[in-house]
Scaffold this motif. Structure first.
Motif, PDB file in Angstrom:
ATOM      1  N   ARG A 302       0.835  -1.204   0.000  1.00 42.60           N
ATOM      2  CA  ARG A 302       0.000   0.000   0.000  1.00 42.60           C
ATOM      3  C   ARG A 302       0.869   1.254   0.000  1.00 42.60           C
ATOM      4  NH1 ARG A 302      -5.255   0.159   0.093  1.00 42.60           N
ATOM      5  NH2 ARG A 302      -6.240  -1.886   0.031  1.00 42.60           N
ATOM      6  N   GLN A 303       1.939   1.218   0.744  1.00 40.39           N
ATOM      7  CA  GLN A 303       2.821   2.382   0.758  1.00 40.39           C
ATOM      8  C   GLN A 303       3.510   2.581  -0.589  1.00 40.39           C
ATOM      9  OE1 GLN A 303       5.075   3.499   4.143  1.00 40.39           O
ATOM     10  NE2 GLN A 303       3.856   2.291   5.581  1.00 40.39           N
ATOM     11  N   GLN A 304       3.742   1.507  -1.328  1.00 35.73           N
ATOM     12  CA  GLN A 304       4.282   1.666  -2.673  1.00 35.73           C
ATOM     13  C   GLN A 304       3.283   2.381  -3.570  1.00 35.73           C
ATOM     14  OE1 GLN A 304       5.276  -1.895  -4.850  1.00 35.73           O
ATOM     15  NE2 GLN A 304       6.491  -0.771  -6.364  1.00 35.73           N
ATOM     16  N   ALA A 305       1.982   2.084  -3.379  1.00 35.64           N
ATOM     17  CA  ALA A 305       0.959   2.782  -4.155  1.00 35.64           C
ATOM     18  C   ALA A 305       0.946   4.277  -3.821  1.00 35.64           C
ATOM     19  CB  ALA A 305      -0.412   2.160  -3.898  1.00 35.64           C
ATOM     20  N   ILE A 306       1.182   4.599  -2.556  1.00 32.85           N
ATOM     21  CA  ILE A 306       1.288   6.008  -2.166  1.00 32.85           C
ATOM     22  C   ILE A 306       2.479   6.652  -2.868  1.00 32.85           C
ATOM     23  CG2 ILE A 306       1.807   7.555  -0.226  1.00 32.85           C
ATOM     24  CD1 ILE A 306       0.187   5.684   1.559  1.00 32.85           C
ATOM     25  N   GLU A 308       3.799   5.729  -5.687  1.00 35.01           N
ATOM     26  CA  GLU A 308       3.447   5.889  -7.091  1.00 35.01           C
ATOM     27  C   GLU A 308       2.600   7.137  -7.306  1.00 35.01           C
ATOM     28  OE1 GLU A 308       1.504   2.269  -8.093  1.00 35.01           O
ATOM     29  OE2 GLU A 308       3.369   1.098  -8.208  1.00 35.01           O
ATOM     30  N   ALA A 309       1.642   7.364  -6.404  1.00 39.36           N
ATOM     31  CA  ALA A 309       0.812   8.560  -6.513  1.00 39.36           C
ATOM     32  C   ALA A 309       1.647   9.822  -6.356  1.00 39.36           C
ATOM     33  CB  ALA A 309      -0.291   8.523  -5.456  1.00 39.36           C
ATOM     34  N   ALA A 310       2.719   9.731  -5.567  1.00 39.17           N
ATOM     35  CA  ALA A 310       3.611  10.874  -5.373  1.00 39.17           C
ATOM     36  C   ALA A 310       4.594  11.041  -6.519  1.00 39.17           C
ATOM     37  CB  ALA A 310       4.368  10.721  -4.057  1.00 39.17           C
ATOM     38  N   GLY A 311       4.605  10.089  -7.446  1.00 39.00           N
ATOM     39  CA  GLY A 311       5.461  10.201  -8.623  1.00 39.00           C
ATOM     40  C   GLY A 311       6.820   9.566  -8.498  1.00 39.00           C
ATOM     41  N   ALA A 312       7.059   8.760  -7.444  1.00 41.69           N
ATOM     42  CA  ALA A 312       8.365   8.129  -7.240  1.00 41.69           C
ATOM     43  C   ALA A 312       8.162   6.716  -6.710  1.00 41.69           C
ATOM     44  CB  ALA A 312       9.218   8.945  -6.275  1.00 41.69           C
ATOM     45  N   PRO A 313       7.737   5.772  -7.553  1.00 44.12           N
ATOM     46  CA  PRO A 313       7.362   4.433  -7.079  1.00 44.12           C
ATOM     47  C   PRO A 313       8.492   3.642  -6.450  1.00 44.12           C
ATOM     48  CG  PRO A 313       7.458   4.525  -9.483  1.00 44.12           C
ATOM     49  CD  PRO A 313       7.551   5.927  -9.005  1.00 44.12           C
ATOM     50  N   ASP A 314       9.730   3.999  -6.710  1.00 48.48           N
ATOM     51  CA  ASP A 314      10.863   3.249  -6.162  1.00 48.48           C
ATOM     52  C   ASP A 314      11.391   3.831  -4.855  1.00 48.48           C
ATOM     53  OD1 ASP A 314      10.797   1.510  -8.352  1.00 48.48           O
ATOM     54  OD2 ASP A 314      12.048   2.851  -9.555  1.00 48.48           O
ATOM     55  N   ARG A 315      10.727   4.856  -4.337  1.00 47.33           N
ATOM     56  CA  ARG A 315      11.166   5.488  -3.093  1.00 47.33           C
ATOM     57  C   ARG A 315      10.226   5.139  -1.953  1.00 47.33           C
ATOM     58  NH1 ARG A 315      13.272  10.424  -3.292  1.00 47.33           N
ATOM     59  NH2 ARG A 315      13.813   9.970  -1.119  1.00 47.33           N
ATOM     60  N   PRO A 316      10.702   5.077  -0.714  1.00 46.20           N
ATOM     61  CA  PRO A 316       9.802   4.868   0.429  1.00 46.20           C
ATOM     62  C   PRO A 316       8.831   6.035   0.587  1.00 46.20           C
ATOM     63  CG  PRO A 316      12.093   4.434   1.037  1.00 46.20           C
ATOM     64  CD  PRO A 316      12.128   5.101  -0.304  1.00 46.20           C
ATOM     65  N   ALA A 317       7.570   5.722   0.830  1.00 45.74           N
ATOM     66  CA  ALA A 317       6.563   6.766   0.989  1.00 45.74           C
ATOM     67  C   ALA A 317       6.922   7.708   2.135  1.00 45.74           C
ATOM     68  CB  ALA A 317       5.196   6.135   1.227  1.00 45.74           C
ATOM     69  N   ALA A 318       7.457   7.166   3.226  1.00 41.79           N
ATOM     70  CA  ALA A 318       7.807   8.006   4.374  1.00 41.79           C
ATOM     71  C   ALA A 318       8.839   9.055   3.993  1.00 41.79           C
ATOM     72  CB  ALA A 318       8.328   7.142   5.516  1.00 41.79           C
ATOM     73  N   VAL A 321       7.189  11.856   1.916  1.00 44.22           N
ATOM     74  CA  VAL A 321       6.433  12.796   2.745  1.00 44.22           C
ATOM     75  C   VAL A 321       7.382  13.715   3.501  1.00 44.22           C
ATOM     76  CG1 VAL A 321       4.877  13.021   4.717  1.00 44.22           C
ATOM     77  CG2 VAL A 321       4.429  11.285   2.969  1.00 44.22           C
ATOM     78  N   ALA A 322       8.430  13.162   4.093  1.00 43.61           N
ATOM     79  CA  ALA A 322       9.386  13.972   4.852  1.00 43.61           C
ATOM     80  C   ALA A 322      10.057  15.007   3.955  1.00 43.61           C
ATOM     81  CB  ALA A 322      10.439  13.072   5.499  1.00 43.61           C
ATOM     82  N   GLU A 323      10.387  14.621   2.728  1.00 46.34           N
ATOM     83  CA  GLU A 323      11.007  15.569   1.804  1.00 46.34           C
ATOM     84  C   GLU A 323      10.037  16.670   1.395  1.00 46.34           C
ATOM     85  OE1 GLU A 323      12.517  13.154  -1.360  1.00 46.34           O
ATOM     86  OE2 GLU A 323      13.950  12.134  -0.036  1.00 46.34           O
ATOM     87  N   LEU A 324       8.754  16.323   1.231  1.00 42.68           N
ATOM     88  CA  LEU A 324       7.761  17.338   0.910  1.00 42.68           C
ATOM     89  C   LEU A 324       7.605  18.317   2.073  1.00 42.68           C
ATOM     90  CD1 LEU A 324       5.596  18.437  -1.016  1.00 42.68           C
ATOM     91  CD2 LEU A 324       3.975  16.844   0.035  1.00 42.68           C
ATOM     92  N   VAL A 325       7.574  17.802   3.289  1.00 41.73           N
ATOM     93  CA  VAL A 325       7.487  18.656   4.472  1.00 41.73           C
ATOM     94  C   VAL A 325       8.642  19.657   4.490  1.00 41.73           C
ATOM     95  CG1 VAL A 325       7.682  18.672   7.001  1.00 41.73           C
ATOM     96  CG2 VAL A 325       6.174  17.024   5.870  1.00 41.73           C
ATOM     97  N   ALA A 326       9.848  19.167   4.249  1.00 49.39           N
ATOM     98  CA  ALA A 326      11.017  20.044   4.258  1.00 49.39           C
ATOM     99  C   ALA A 326      10.953  21.068   3.123  1.00 49.39           C
ATOM    100  CB  ALA A 326      12.291  19.203   4.144  1.00 49.39           C
ATOM    101  N   ARG A 327      10.513  20.636   1.954  1.00 46.98           N
ATOM    102  CA  ARG A 327      10.423  21.542   0.802  1.00 46.98           C
ATOM    103  C   ARG A 327       9.437  22.671   1.054  1.00 46.98           C
ATOM    104  NH1 ARG A 327       9.922  19.552  -5.503  1.00 46.98           N
ATOM    105  NH2 ARG A 327      10.132  21.627  -6.458  1.00 46.98           N
TER     106      ARG A 327
END
Length: 378
Positions: A302-306, A308-318, A321-327
């Protein structure tokens, strides 16, 4: 085989992408006395309240601009008194979650003939009370999405303690998403509530009792938010991106509105808000990555689907999110949000009693486990 029993939430009209001047008359057609509710900050000359009153024209029965943060009971009682005195046939609000909650609860006071703060205690039993009777149109200026839900919060000053109110018909009948009305929202408030919307969507998608409808709305909410928010960090005036963020917030809460349970980020966030005074947006900024990392052992797919929705299917969802928070310039640690380390045991004890601790996809290990997560987040 997946099974379930899905009930559509209460009917709600959402008008999006239209300016308030065009949308509001249609939303409140036939009403001749409409009260306008806002905050002092939006009530200044030339501010958003003036724009909404102009759209109402002669139908505006008066303006109430005394709603404070966290919706104190006294403010709700004063608002209900104002609505009675003006003979309001409907109400429109402009502002964030505190204003929206105040209107929701004030309509309950009117419907149940409650005139004093002490009488609000009996309104917390939804089976025994009458639902709101006067229509409500909400013009949100943040992304916290409370206007879509059948819940509202008010602070009992005797505690102080934030209390929840619920009635199936409590949500605003009409929500108007005009991105131009969000341009004056402070950057920190806008982006912190945006991460709150990400939190709604992520936890609803990962919930044990999620539904196909919640899966669809949550994933599309994440697509919209992960696309729009970085654009807004660079170009805050991008109206198209602001509307995408508003649409993402709307979709993010639909799972919760239909009864999907949320998890540890929201549960611990409630305790941080009540005990440490953190805003709900900031609690999501800090806690969601930690909760996602903890839960990955049981819902990696499920986190992989998240991701994918964020545009980076090979990255951990956590990590995403942390990178978006910082950005977005939001706090990534509890200490960055002003939380003292000494208060963490009290926060952990409070979180243990939140019902969404029990619905987190992976058991959090009781109070010691929550404390350990808080220490990692500090």
């Amino acid at each position: 085989m997946q099974t379930g029993d899905y009930t559509t939430p209460a009917r709600q009209r959402v008008i999006y992408g239209q300016p308030v001047a065009a949308a509001l008359p249609a939303a409140l057609a036939g009403l001749s006395r409409v009260a306008l509710v806002t905050t002092a900050s939006l009530n200044r000359p030339g501010g958003l309240a003036d724009r909404v009153e102009a759209a109402l024209g002669p139908a505006c029965a008066g303006r109430f601009a005394a709603i404070r943060a966290h919706t104190p009971r006294g403010d709700v009682v004063a608002l209900a008194r104002f609505l009675r005195e003006t003979g309001a046939e409907g109400v429109v609000s402009v502002g964030g979650g505190s204003v929206c909650d105040a209107v929701k609860i004030a309509r309950l006071l009117l419907a149940n003939d409650v005139h004093e703060a002490a009488g609000m205690d009996r309104l917390r039993a939804p089976a025994a009370i009458e639902g709101p009777r006067i229509p409500y149109a909400c013009i949100p200026t943040t992304l916290s999405a409370g206007e879509y839900t059948a819940y509202a919060g008010s602070t009992d000053e005797r505690g102080p303690l934030k209390e929840a109110y619920h009635h199936p018909m409590l949500a605003a009948e009409t929500v108007i998403l005009d991105p131009a009305m969000t341009l004056a929202t402070p950057r920190d408030l806008w982006f912190s509530t945006a991460i709150r919307a990400v939190d709604h969507a992520a936890e609803a998608f990962c919930a044990a009792n999620t539904t196909p409808m919640a899966e669809a709305t949550s994933l599309h909410a994440l697509r919209l938010l992960f696309r729009a928010l970085p654009r807004l960090a660079e170009a805050p005036g991008d109206i198209g991106a602001r509307l995408d963020a508003q649409l993402g917030a709307w979709l993010s809460i639909q799972g919760f509105c239909a009864g999907v349970d949320l998890g540890g980020s929201h549960a611990i966030g409630h305790a941080l808000g009540g005990t440490a005074g953190m805003s709900h947006g900031h609690t999501s900024c800090v806690m969601l990555p930690h909760v996602l990392r903890w839960n990955a052992a049981v819902n990696a797919g499920r986190q992989q689907a998240i991701a994918e929705a964020a545009g980076a299917p090979d990255r951990p969802a956590a990590d995403l999110v942390a990178e978006l928070v910082a950005r977005l310039g939001q706090p990534g640690r509890l200490r960055d949000a002003g939380v003292a380390r000494e208060i963490l045991p009290k926060v952990a004890a409070a979180a243990l009693h939140d019902p969404w601790i029990a619905t987190n996809p992976r058991p959090l290990g009781g109070e010691p486990g929550i404390r350990a997560m808080l220490e990692a987040a500090w």
